[in-house]
Design a protein around this motif. Sequence first.
Motif, PDB file in Angstrom:
ATOM      1  N   UNK A  34       0.843  -1.193   0.000  1.00  0.00           N
ATOM      2  CA  UNK A  34       0.000   0.000   0.000  1.00  0.00           C
ATOM      3  C   UNK A  34       0.877   1.240   0.000  1.00  0.00           C
ATOM      4  N   UNK A  35       0.638   2.090  -0.986  1.00  0.00           N
ATOM      5  CA  UNK A  35       1.501   3.221  -1.244  1.00  0.00           C
ATOM      6  C   UNK A  35       0.800   4.508  -0.839  1.00  0.00           C
ATOM      7  N   UNK A  36      -0.489   4.580  -1.102  1.00  0.00           N
ATOM      8  CA  UNK A  36      -1.253   5.789  -0.812  1.00  0.00           C
ATOM      9  C   UNK A  36      -2.673   5.353  -0.494  1.00  0.00           C
ATOM     10  N   UNK A  37      -3.154   5.607   0.731  1.00  0.00           N
ATOM     11  CA  UNK A  37      -4.528   5.207   1.031  1.00  0.00           C
ATOM     12  C   UNK A  37      -5.505   6.057   0.219  1.00  0.00           C
ATOM     13  N   UNK A  38      -6.682   5.519  -0.015  1.00  0.00           N
ATOM     14  CA  UNK A  38      -7.712   6.284  -0.698  1.00  0.00           C
ATOM     15  C   UNK A  38      -8.586   6.958   0.357  1.00  0.00           C
ATOM     16  N   UNK A  39      -8.642   8.274   0.332  1.00  0.00           N
ATOM     17  CA  UNK A  39      -9.356   8.963   1.408  1.00  0.00           C
ATOM     18  C   UNK A  39     -10.847   9.102   1.146  1.00  0.00           C
ATOM     19  N   UNK A  40     -11.275   8.764  -0.061  1.00  0.00           N
ATOM     20  CA  UNK A  40     -12.701   8.798  -0.360  1.00  0.00           C
ATOM     21  C   UNK A  40     -13.371   7.649   0.398  1.00  0.00           C
ATOM     22  N   UNK A  41     -14.338   7.947   1.303  1.00  0.00           N
ATOM     23  CA  UNK A  41     -14.931   6.903   2.132  1.00  0.00           C
ATOM     24  C   UNK A  41     -15.476   5.722   1.321  1.00  0.00           C
ATOM     25  N   UNK A  42     -15.866   5.977   0.073  1.00  0.00           N
ATOM     26  CA  UNK A  42     -16.411   4.861  -0.735  1.00  0.00           C
ATOM     27  C   UNK A  42     -15.312   3.893  -1.169  1.00  0.00           C
ATOM     28  N   UNK A  43     -14.110   4.384  -1.208  1.00  0.00           N
ATOM     29  CA  UNK A  43     -13.037   3.548  -1.775  1.00  0.00           C
ATOM     30  C   UNK A  43     -11.922   3.251  -0.779  1.00  0.00           C
ATOM     31  N   UNK A  44     -12.301   3.171   0.486  1.00  0.00           N
ATOM     32  CA  UNK A  44     -11.274   2.906   1.496  1.00  0.00           C
ATOM     33  C   UNK A  44     -10.519   1.609   1.215  1.00  0.00           C
ATOM     34  N   UNK A  45     -11.220   0.658   0.573  1.00  0.00           N
ATOM     35  CA  UNK A  45     -10.574  -0.636   0.299  1.00  0.00           C
ATOM     36  C   UNK A  45      -9.858  -0.647  -1.047  1.00  0.00           C
ATOM     37  N   UNK A  46      -9.759   0.522  -1.677  1.00  0.00           N
ATOM     38  CA  UNK A  46      -9.056   0.580  -2.968  1.00  0.00           C
ATOM     39  C   UNK A  46      -7.926   1.602  -2.971  1.00  0.00           C
ATOM     40  N   UNK A  47      -6.890   1.336  -2.196  1.00  0.00           N
ATOM     41  CA  UNK A  47      -5.756   2.273  -2.171  1.00  0.00           C
ATOM     42  C   UNK A  47      -4.912   2.154  -3.446  1.00  0.00           C
ATOM     43  N   UNK A  48      -3.909   2.981  -3.535  1.00  0.00           N
ATOM     44  CA  UNK A  48      -2.923   2.840  -4.615  1.00  0.00           C
ATOM     45  C   UNK A  48      -1.793   1.938  -4.116  1.00  0.00           C
ATOM     46  N   UNK A  49      -1.365   1.016  -4.963  1.00  0.00           N
ATOM     47  CA  UNK A  49      -0.348   0.039  -4.550  1.00  0.00           C
ATOM     48  C   UNK A  49       0.915   0.135  -5.404  1.00  0.00           C
ATOM     49  N   UNK A  50       1.988  -0.374  -4.835  1.00  0.00           N
ATOM     50  CA  UNK A  50       3.155  -0.680  -5.666  1.00  0.00           C
ATOM     51  C   UNK A  50       3.175  -2.198  -5.770  1.00  0.00           C
ATOM     52  N   UNK A  51       3.230  -2.706  -6.983  1.00  0.00           N
ATOM     53  CA  UNK A  51       3.273  -4.162  -7.128  1.00  0.00           C
ATOM     54  C   UNK A  51       4.654  -4.688  -6.771  1.00  0.00           C
ATOM     55  N   UNK A  52       4.685  -5.796  -6.064  1.00  0.00           N
ATOM     56  CA  UNK A  52       5.965  -6.413  -5.713  1.00  0.00           C
ATOM     57  C   UNK A  52       6.418  -7.230  -6.911  1.00  0.00           C
ATOM     58  N   UNK A  53       7.417  -6.694  -7.587  1.00  0.00           N
ATOM     59  CA  UNK A  53       7.806  -7.315  -8.849  1.00  0.00           C
ATOM     60  C   UNK A  53       9.274  -7.017  -9.100  1.00  0.00           C
ATOM     61  N   UNK A  54       9.918  -7.900  -9.832  1.00  0.00           N
ATOM     62  CA  UNK A  54      11.315  -7.667 -10.161  1.00  0.00           C
ATOM     63  C   UNK A  54      11.523  -7.755 -11.658  1.00  0.00           C
ATOM     64  N   UNK A  55      12.505  -7.000 -12.172  1.00  0.00           N
ATOM     65  CA  UNK A  55      12.797  -7.112 -13.600  1.00  0.00           C
ATOM     66  C   UNK A  55      13.773  -8.247 -13.841  1.00  0.00           C
ATOM     67  N   UNK A  56      14.211  -8.384 -15.084  1.00  0.00           N
ATOM     68  CA  UNK A  56      15.085  -9.485 -15.464  1.00  0.00           C
ATOM     69  C   UNK A  56      16.350  -9.588 -14.627  1.00  0.00           C
ATOM     70  N   UNK A  57      16.859  -8.437 -14.169  1.00  0.00           N
ATOM     71  CA  UNK A  57      18.102  -8.438 -13.382  1.00  0.00           C
ATOM     72  C   UNK A  57      17.851  -8.605 -11.892  1.00  0.00           C
TER      73      UNK A  57
END
Length: 474
Positions: free
Chosen positions: A410-433
């Motif tokens: 979780x990178x940034x919570x969503x402050x709109x009460x309707x979307x509390x369960x839909x924050x902005x995320x950073x996906x845990x992922x790696x590139x080729x290296x």
Amino acid sequence: MDSDLSKLGNNLVTKLHVLMRISQIYDSKNVALHQFIQESLQTINALIKREGSFSLKIVKDDFFLNGQRLRYSVEGFTSFKYLLTQWKKRFIGEVIFKNPVDERILKDFVYTLINLEEGGKENAPLFQVQLKSRQITSIEVNPLEVVEGEEDAFTLQKEDQREVAKKVFFETIGTIKQVITHIKSRQYADVRKLKRLAQRAVHLVIEDESILLGMTTIKNYDEYTFNHSVNVSIYSLAMGKRMGFSKRTLTELGVTALVHDIGKSRIPREILNKPAALDEEEWGVMKKHPLMGVETILNLKQLGEINPRMVVGIFDHHIKSDLSGYPKLFRKKDVSLFGRIVQIADSYDAMTTPRIYKKTPYTPEQALAIMLRERNVHFDPLLLKIFISLVGIYPIGSLVILNTHELGIVYKPNHDPRWLDRPTLILVDRDGEGKVKKAVVDLTTTDGAGHYPRSIVKTLDPYQYHIDIAKYFL
Ligand SMILES: [Fe+2]
Ligand SMILES: [Fe+2]
């Protein structure tokens, strides 16, 4: 880079930093210098023994040791920044140690370096000539490679907000550390500097709180006290902002939070770092820290920077709203607003940070659940509500699993009460290296048909997955 080399590299940067600083204070004949030179020689010659020869080079805003980027640690940040700025100012971009060096050579090298004119573009060849004239062939110096479009190499104007936030964050840790060390040794402690840093933090929080809030996921185990103070300050400021505080009040709150535990500087280390539960007597000592904090603050020379509201905030940051907690009061008193704010920030940060006696901390969401359970008794319920809306039902830094089987942070919570369960995320992922990719996804994004392609299924414990959350915020 393997960890031994990276340790040596970090060590080298720290040693060169200290050496440059010291040589600006003492002249080259001073005996005090001897010990620092010896320590630096050990590191340099250990690197030569291991690597044959080595180059320390600046590429943009990083140091590379023999072609590999050095990652700095929290405690190393000040040294990196210092050395980087000092070299850049003098247009020195690379130093190569080709053979083992001795005390005389290293001394000559450092004093020639600090005496170079700042802003002199021809410094590197000049330096090289000076070294030659002293028969020093084991060290080679090369000019700074100025990246195109970055005409003014040593101004930091082009840093984006994240870079500024990072700087303020690490600088504040360094400064609070300095203040505490100075207080311990009864030296002059510069509170004004803390105030300036708090002002900068207030600015950042007003503009975009999520960047600084993200920094609180850097939970540095060894530097707990300093790291903790800065985190408590960030949470407090973000709460104060929500409550509509003026910039001035926010700055006062920021400084209060930074020094809330300053009384601990007078508690013996054995008690502070005890790896087990404290006995009754030790607890008695520990409980004195708010009062000792007040005493310490009132004894400071720059008392003009401190006002009663701040002193009271330090005094009652462990008094609970039912008046349990400490110090014990004989008469009923309301806990001050600063005290109530710091208390929430303090408990949350303490619970979510690994400690010597509790190596696996609570996850953000567990900590919030515990605090909610204890509301009314221990915390101001209204302030707690503000705090929870701030960190979100999925607090910043939580590790979550999605319906797509991807992991996200979780990178940034969503402050709109309707979307509390839909924050902005950073996906845990790696590139080729194997490098961390930082793909950001907003969970409120829908596909063409109005469906949500990604939703949170549940939170996970990052310690079980060996994921270093802080990496994603730096
Ligand atoms: Fe405390
Ligand atoms: Fe604390």
